[in-house]
Structures are given as structure tokens and as C-alpha cells.
Design a protein around this motif. Structure first.
Motif, PDB file in Angstrom:
ATOM      1  N   VAL A 154      -1.275   4.018 -14.672  1.00 14.25           N
ATOM      2  CA  VAL A 154      -0.679   3.076 -14.592  1.00 14.25           C
ATOM      3  C   VAL A 154      -0.948   2.626 -13.544  1.00 14.25           C
ATOM      4  O   VAL A 154      -0.344   0.943 -13.255  1.00 14.25           O
ATOM      5  CB  VAL A 154       1.382   3.246 -14.725  1.00 14.25           C
ATOM      6  N   VAL A 155      -0.597   2.555 -12.628  1.00 14.68           N
ATOM      7  CA  VAL A 155      -0.948   1.857 -11.351  1.00 14.68           C
ATOM      8  C   VAL A 155      -2.111   1.575 -10.902  1.00 14.68           C
ATOM      9  O   VAL A 155      -2.223   0.358 -10.258  1.00 14.68           O
ATOM     10  CB  VAL A 155      -0.746   3.035 -10.338  1.00 14.68           C
ATOM     11  N   GLU A 156      -3.052   2.349 -11.144  1.00 14.33           N
ATOM     12  CA  GLU A 156      -4.782   1.911 -11.273  1.00 14.33           C
ATOM     13  C   GLU A 156      -5.413   0.777 -12.200  1.00 14.33           C
ATOM     14  O   GLU A 156      -5.993  -0.358 -11.263  1.00 14.33           O
ATOM     15  CB  GLU A 156      -5.311   3.470 -11.523  1.00 14.33           C
TER      16      GLU A 156
ATOM     17  N   LYS B 268       0.691  -1.242   0.252  1.00 16.56           N
ATOM     18  CA  LYS B 268       0.210   0.333  -0.107  1.00 16.56           C
ATOM     19  C   LYS B 268       0.434   1.232   0.194  1.00 16.56           C
ATOM     20  O   LYS B 268       0.419   2.453   0.575  1.00 16.56           O
ATOM     21  CB  LYS B 268      -1.260  -0.178   1.420  1.00 16.56           C
ATOM     22  N   LYS B 269       2.296   1.193  -0.778  1.00 14.60           N
ATOM     23  CA  LYS B 269       2.934   2.738  -0.583  1.00 14.60           C
ATOM     24  C   LYS B 269       2.466   2.953  -2.466  1.00 14.60           C
ATOM     25  O   LYS B 269       3.200   2.748  -3.109  1.00 14.60           O
ATOM     26  CB  LYS B 269       4.182   2.002  -0.700  1.00 14.60           C
ATOM     27  N   TYR B 270       1.210   3.435  -2.213  1.00  8.71           N
ATOM     28  CA  TYR B 270       1.294   3.808  -3.551  1.00  8.71           C
ATOM     29  C   TYR B 270       1.510   4.999  -3.779  1.00  8.71           C
ATOM     30  O   TYR B 270       1.735   5.176  -5.093  1.00  8.71           O
ATOM     31  CB  TYR B 270       0.008   4.152  -2.918  1.00  8.71           C
ATOM     32  N   GLU B 271       1.745   6.076  -3.045  1.00  7.79           N
ATOM     33  CA  GLU B 271       2.444   7.376  -3.715  1.00  7.79           C
ATOM     34  C   GLU B 271       3.504   6.614  -3.925  1.00  7.79           C
ATOM     35  O   GLU B 271       4.634   7.660  -5.201  1.00  7.79           O
ATOM     36  CB  GLU B 271       2.941   7.829  -2.547  1.00  7.79           C
ATOM     37  N   LYS B 272       4.355   5.682  -3.851  1.00  8.93           N
ATOM     38  CA  LYS B 272       5.926   5.891  -4.799  1.00  8.93           C
ATOM     39  C   LYS B 272       5.900   5.150  -6.014  1.00  8.93           C
ATOM     40  O   LYS B 272       6.963   5.362  -6.939  1.00  8.93           O
ATOM     41  CB  LYS B 272       6.610   4.372  -3.164  1.00  8.93           C
TER      42      LYS B 272
ATOM     43  N   GLY C  18     -10.371   5.113 -12.967  1.00 14.09           N
ATOM     44  CA  GLY C  18     -10.490   4.223 -11.630  1.00 14.09           C
ATOM     45  C   GLY C  18     -11.744   4.351 -10.883  1.00 14.09           C
ATOM     46  O   GLY C  18     -12.901   3.303  -9.938  1.00 14.09           O
ATOM     47  N   ALA C  19     -13.003   5.149 -11.092  1.00 10.02           N
ATOM     48  CA  ALA C  19     -14.486   5.060 -11.212  1.00 10.02           C
ATOM     49  C   ALA C  19     -14.678   3.989 -11.887  1.00 10.02           C
ATOM     50  O   ALA C  19     -15.832   3.425 -11.974  1.00 10.02           O
ATOM     51  CB  ALA C  19     -14.879   6.995 -11.408  1.00 10.02           C
ATOM     52  N   PHE C  20     -14.444   4.221 -13.240  1.00  7.96           N
ATOM     53  CA  PHE C  20     -15.102   2.946 -14.149  1.00  7.96           C
ATOM     54  C   PHE C  20     -14.735   2.023 -13.740  1.00  7.96           C
ATOM     55  O   PHE C  20     -15.509   0.863 -13.621  1.00  7.96           O
ATOM     56  CB  PHE C  20     -14.682   3.798 -15.569  1.00  7.96           C
ATOM     57  N   ASP C  21     -13.710   1.576 -13.813  1.00 13.25           N
ATOM     58  CA  ASP C  21     -12.950   0.402 -13.034  1.00 13.25           C
ATOM     59  C   ASP C  21     -13.425  -0.011 -11.590  1.00 13.25           C
ATOM     60  O   ASP C  21     -14.780  -1.380 -11.544  1.00 13.25           O
ATOM     61  CB  ASP C  21     -11.495   0.608 -12.862  1.00 13.25           C
TER      62      ASP C  21
ATOM     63  N   GLU D 283      -8.407  -2.415  -1.685  1.00 11.45           N
ATOM     64  CA  GLU D 283      -7.193  -2.091  -2.698  1.00 11.45           C
ATOM     65  C   GLU D 283      -7.422  -0.903  -3.299  1.00 11.45           C
ATOM     66  O   GLU D 283      -6.949  -0.177  -3.545  1.00 11.45           O
ATOM     67  CB  GLU D 283      -6.223  -2.602  -3.568  1.00 11.45           C
ATOM     68  N   LEU D 284      -8.327  -0.799  -4.426  1.00  7.69           N
ATOM     69  CA  LEU D 284      -9.557  -0.100  -5.594  1.00  7.69           C
ATOM     70  C   LEU D 284      -9.306   0.985  -5.062  1.00  7.69           C
ATOM     71  O   LEU D 284      -9.346   2.453  -5.592  1.00  7.69           O
ATOM     72  CB  LEU D 284      -9.782  -0.729  -6.579  1.00  7.69           C
ATOM     73  N   LYS D 285     -10.771   0.505  -4.301  1.00  8.44           N
ATOM     74  CA  LYS D 285     -11.368   1.927  -3.632  1.00  8.44           C
ATOM     75  C   LYS D 285     -10.438   3.005  -2.915  1.00  8.44           C
ATOM     76  O   LYS D 285      -9.845   4.267  -2.741  1.00  8.44           O
ATOM     77  CB  LYS D 285     -11.775   1.581  -2.261  1.00  8.44           C
ATOM     78  N   GLU D 286      -9.379   2.288  -1.984  1.00  6.93           N
ATOM     79  CA  GLU D 286      -8.214   2.853  -1.645  1.00  6.93           C
ATOM     80  C   GLU D 286      -7.206   4.048  -2.316  1.00  6.93           C
ATOM     81  O   GLU D 286      -7.072   4.792  -1.995  1.00  6.93           O
ATOM     82  CB  GLU D 286      -7.739   2.143  -0.434  1.00  6.93           C
ATOM     83  N   PHE D 287      -7.388   2.997  -3.177  1.00 14.31           N
ATOM     84  CA  PHE D 287      -6.338   3.538  -4.512  1.00 14.31           C
ATOM     85  C   PHE D 287      -7.183   5.308  -4.882  1.00 14.31           C
ATOM     86  O   PHE D 287      -6.198   5.915  -5.392  1.00 14.31           O
ATOM     87  CB  PHE D 287      -5.306   3.258  -5.020  1.00 14.31           C
ATOM     88  N   GLN D 288      -8.086   4.498  -4.969  1.00 16.04           N
ATOM     89  CA  GLN D 288      -9.262   5.711  -6.350  1.00 16.04           C
ATOM     90  C   GLN D 288      -9.356   6.960  -4.737  1.00 16.04           C
ATOM     91  O   GLN D 288      -9.650   8.350  -5.194  1.00 16.04           O
ATOM     92  CB  GLN D 288     -10.011   5.182  -5.877  1.00 16.04           C
ATOM     93  N   GLN D 289      -9.456   6.766  -3.627  1.00 14.24           N
ATOM     94  CA  GLN D 289      -9.291   7.725  -2.361  1.00 14.24           C
ATOM     95  C   GLN D 289      -8.151   8.889  -2.665  1.00 14.24           C
ATOM     96  O   GLN D 289      -8.272   9.696  -2.161  1.00 14.24           O
ATOM     97  CB  GLN D 289      -9.744   7.641  -0.978  1.00 14.24           C
ATOM     98  N   LYS D 290      -7.244   7.947  -2.869  1.00 17.22           N
ATOM     99  CA  LYS D 290      -5.530   8.740  -2.697  1.00 17.22           C
ATOM    100  C   LYS D 290      -5.669   9.508  -4.014  1.00 17.22           C
ATOM    101  O   LYS D 290      -4.836  10.623  -4.365  1.00 17.22           O
ATOM    102  CB  LYS D 290      -4.909   8.029  -2.392  1.00 17.22           C
TER     103      LYS D 290
END
Length: 385
Positions: A252-254, A237-241, A278-281, A265-272
Motif C-alpha cells: 500500500v505504501v509502495e 521517510k518514516k517508512y516503517e511507521k 516495487g521492482a516493476f514500478d 524515494e521508491l529506490k529507498e523504500f524498495q531497499q527496505k
């Protein structure tokens, strides 16, 4: 380097030799397990008799032609009778946890089932000479991979499996490219460090792998290696990196997270890192079909056109589903749409029969019940399509 699938091994495993020092094993020709065992057993006997030796890099493929094992067979060494015997000895010498051990046994049992009776060994071992396994030149570490890992890592792991072949090829052509031996030695050392890091990651030591990877200059990593690095960052969960590693391209990460199918995981990434992609997926994975269709500005890929077509089917919009499917060439998707139309028609015909039976003065309750049950099954099949 071991990771096992989380499902039962199925039949129809096959072997593909990708690089061979023998003319009998043609590169990229897919063989059944029995064929591969027969050929390699014959070659082993011939090479032992003539005191010749050769090496052959190979993959074990599943029924979908996905690589689930990679290794190097040493022909004429006396180490193994044939390719399956080689795998049994290699995996048998590796220690692993209880879960991986169970998956290993399942894999080996499936392989053994496909070996012809006269080529089976009773104790899982075979020795034709004095040469020990440690003395046999091998250039690959055996790998069994999970479907999830394979989707995440793509070709990265496989590119590392043929590390030695790549290095030798680089050295062979170094003079043409005016590279120095010193530069090549540095390259090999770096590749070895990266390979060792991935081995630890695949064995579950993600923290140590991330620590090691963070110490390597990102410019030295190939695209595939960056993808492996990114997947480890995502797992932690080191999304920023992970986004930074992709030069601030969160899409690309999404996309990687979406392929994994982990909704949380997708929800958490979409929030950040909110985006229309991301909303579509996310709407697709949560089966919010209307919401998914309402999204604009989505970067459409073949996968998203497939998702969109499927969403339209769920909304009973066959025409729109066909239009979305027309953007890509997918036999499976077209077959799904065709099955949907056929099942929908069958449901309408069954409904009509039920109505006609109910209109009769003398109703056949047994027939009505049978037709009603048939309709329910058809509707369930349509729902699960």
C-alpha cells in the motif's frame, strides 16, 4: 489551509456547488466562472433585499475537473458580491510565504480574467452592509491544492473540508442511531483536533503534524485520514511507521510512493521493503523496459497494465501492448497505441521515399534533405510518445 499547484493556472476553471440552502444553486451542477458569478451576484442582491441569508459549499475545478479550491459562500451577508469576489476577499486576508503568495496571485488573476466586466471590482472588496466577515457563518476553510498533494491525499482533505456538514448530519441522525450527545461531542472534538493537525501539515509544519497524529488513537482515524497520515510519514521517510499504519502491508505504501513518481524515494523504500511490485514500478520509472517485463508475481492493477502497455510500445511490441491494454478501459492508452502505429507507418513510408530518391540517377538533394528531416521529426515524435 493553503497549498498551491506548481504550474501555471490554465483557463477553463469552473464552479461546482456541492451543498446549498438555495434552490437556484443545484448540487453537483458544473458552472462556468461567468455563469457562477452572474447567478451568485443575482442571489446576493435578492437575499439582501429580502433580508434572507443562505450558505452554499462549493469547489473550484480545473480543466481536468480536479478540485483546487473549496469554500463556503454566505449569500445575503453583504460580505461578497459574487463567488469570485468571495474567494478574493478570503485569500486576500491570509498571510503566506513568497512562493505561495505568487501562486495565489496567479490563481486570482486567472479567476478575474473569467469574470464578466460588469461584475469586476476595482479594489478586490465589496461590502453591502454592516455585517463583518467574522460574523458570517462559514463552515469551510479555503483550500488550494497541488496536484502532487491531491494524488497523495486522495479524498482525505476534501472529507475534512466538509467537516461541519458531516458533524451536523451526524447530530441530526443521532437519535436514530441511539448515540448520545456526549459521544457526539467527543467525536466533534476529535475531528477538530485532526483537522487542525492537517492544517498545520498543509502549511508546511509536518513535524508538528506528525507529533499530533502520533498522539491520536489510530482506531479513531478514517481510511482517508490514515492516507494523509501515511503520506506525511512517507515525506519524512518514516517508512516503517507508514507500513505499520497499514497493518504491515508494504504494498500500500509502495503504491503511494510510485504514484508520486519520486524515483529516489521508491529506490529507498524498495531497499527496505523489497517486492516484485516495487521492482516493476521502479523499472518503469527508470525506463528499464526489458527488466520491467521480466518481473513475475506482480500484483497487476489498471495503472500497472497501462505501464506495461507503454513499456511494450517502447520495445516496439505493438501486439503485446494491445493485449495489456485490453485488460483495462483507457481511451487515452488506446489512442496512444493508435498514434504509435500511425507514426510508425509514416516513418516507413518516408524511409521508402528517401530510398527511392537515392536510387534515381539524377538525385533531388533538396527533396532528400526535406524527407530526411521529416523522418527525423517523425522518429522524435515516436520517441516522445
Amino acid at each position: 489551509m493553503l497549498i498551491f499547484r506548481r504550474k501555471e493556472w490554465t483557463n477553463m476553471l469552473s464552479v461546482m456547488f456541492i451543498k446549498s440552502e438555495t434552490k437556484e444553486l443545484k448540487p453537483f451542477q458544473k458552472l462556468s466562472i461567468p455563469e457562477a458569478c452572474e447567478i451568485t451576484e443575482t442571489l446576493e442582491t435578492q437575499y439582501r433585499r429580502t433580508r434572507k441569508k443562505a450558505h452554499a459549499d462549493f469547489f473550484i475545478l480545473d480543466e481536468e475537473d480536479q478540485e483546487i479550491y473549496a469554500g463556503t459562500l454566505s449569500i445575503g451577508s453583504g460580505h461578497a458580491r459574487h463567488v469570485v469576489n468571495h474567494i478574493k476577499k478570503k485569500l486576500g486576508s491570509l498571510k503566506m510565504d513568497d512562493i505561495q503568495e505568487a501562486r495565489k496571485r496567479s490563481f486570482l488573476e486567472q479567476l478575474e480574467k473569467e469574470v464578466l466586466d460588469h461584475l469586476k471590482t476595482t479594489d478586490g472588496s465589496f461590502s453591502l452592509g454592516e455585517e463583518k466577515e467574522d460574523d458570517v457563518q462559514t463552515t469551510q476553510t479555503p483550500v488550494l491544492s497541488t496536484r502532487n498533494r491531491r494524488l497523495i491525499y486522495g479524498g482525505g482533505i476534501l472529507s475534512l473540508l466538509i467537516l461541519s456538514a458531516t458533524c451536523f448530519s451526524t447530530i441530526a441522525t443521532s437519535q436514530d442511531r441511539a448515540e448520545t450527545i456526549q459521544d457526539l461531542q467527543k467525536q466533534v472534538k476529535l475531528e477538530q483536533k485532526i483537522t487542525g493537525t492537517y492544517e498545520r501539515a498543509l502549511l508546511g509544519d509536518s513535524q508538528e503534524a506528525l507529533k499530533q497524529l502520533s498522539s491520536i488513537d489510530e482506531q479513531s482515524l478514517t481510511k482517508e485520514q490514515k492516507n494523509v497520515y501515511m503520506s506525511l510519514l512517507v515525506d519524512q521517510k518514516k517508512y516503517e511507521k507508514a507500513v505499520q499504519l497499514q497493518r504491515d502491508h508494504p504494498e500500500v505504501v509502495e503504491s503511494m510512493i510510485s504514484k508520486k513518481g519520486d524515483v529516489n524515494e521508491l529506490k529507498e523504500f524498495q531497499q527496505k521493503f523489497p517486492s516484485q511490485n516495487g521492482a516493476f514500478d521502479l523499472a518503469y520509472h527508470e525506463q528499464r523496459w526489458e527488466d520491467m517485463m521480466s518481473r513475475s508475481g506482480v500484483g497487476m492493477t489498471d495503472k500497472r497494465y497501462e505501464m506495461k502497455a507503454y513499456g511494450y510500445l517502447k520495445l516496439d511490441k505493438v501486439k503485446e501492448a494491445k493485449e495489456a491494454a485490453a485488460h483495462i478501459q483507457s481511451q487515452d492508452l488506446n489512442q496512444k497505441i493508435e498514434t504509435y502505429e500511425k507514426t510508425k507507418k509514416e516513418i516507413e513510408e518516408t524511409k521508402k521515399q528517401v530510398e527511392e530518391e537515392n536510387k534515381k540517377d539524377k538525385k533531388d538533394e533538396s527533396k532528400i534533405k526535406s524527407l530526411t528531416d521529416q523522418q527525423k521529426k517523425q522518429e522524435e515524435a515516436l520517441k516522445n510518445l
